[in-house]
Design a protein around this motif. Structure first.
Motif, short mmCIF file in Angstrom:
data_model
loop_
_atom_site.label_atom_id
_atom_site.label_comp_id
_atom_site.label_asym_id
_atom_site.label_seq_id
_atom_site.Cartn_x
_atom_site.Cartn_y
_atom_site.Cartn_z
N LEU A 70 1.11 -0.84 -0.32
CA LEU A 70 0.46 0.11 -0.10
C LEU A 70 0.86 0.99 0.04
O LEU A 70 2.06 1.00 0.72
N PRO A 71 0.80 2.28 -0.68
CA PRO A 71 1.37 3.85 -0.64
C PRO A 71 1.19 4.41 0.53
O PRO A 71 0.10 4.54 0.64
N THR A 72 2.35 4.49 1.06
CA THR A 72 2.85 5.29 1.66
C THR A 72 1.77 6.50 1.88
O THR A 72 1.50 7.20 3.23
N GLU A 73 1.92 7.37 0.63
CA GLU A 73 0.79 8.42 1.13
C GLU A 73 -0.68 8.01 1.10
O GLU A 73 -0.95 9.16 1.95
N TRP A 74 -1.12 6.58 1.28
CA TRP A 74 -2.95 6.90 1.90
C TRP A 74 -2.54 7.04 2.98
O TRP A 74 -4.06 7.47 3.68
N PHE A 75 -1.41 7.14 4.23
CA PHE A 75 -1.97 7.04 5.44
C PHE A 75 -0.99 8.35 5.95
O PHE A 75 -0.94 8.63 6.80
N LEU A 76 -0.94 9.62 5.24
CA LEU A 76 0.09 10.41 5.70
C LEU A 76 -1.22 11.84 5.21
O LEU A 76 -1.63 11.46 4.41
#
Length: 81
Positions: A70-76
């Protein structure tokens, strides 16, 4: 107050009363009757069980090569004051 366990010496990481670790390790007895009470002191560990289980699930999925990254950007998020 008479029903609470006797206080212990308070240290940096311990409260005045026995905690779950004391119960699990047999240092204190659990409830022996319906008249006794349980006290939960929120020590800032909300969600800790999910983090620990999540790590095990993640490692198991990686070892079996299942799932997907999962892209880290989804959680930032960007927060402006």
């Amino acid at each position: 107050m008479r029903r609470l366990p006797p206080p212990r010496k308070q240290t940096l990481f311990r409260r005045d009363f026995p905690d779950f670790g004391d119960l699990a390790n047999g240092r204190v007895a659990g409830r022996r009757s319906r008249d006794e009470i349980s006290l939960y002191i929120n020590g800032g560990n909300q969600g800790l069980q999910f983090a620990s289980v999540g790590g095990l699930v993640y490692e198991a999925a990686r070892s079996q090569q299942i799932g997907r990254e999962l892209p880290t950007e989804w959680f930032l998020q960007s927060i402006r004051d």
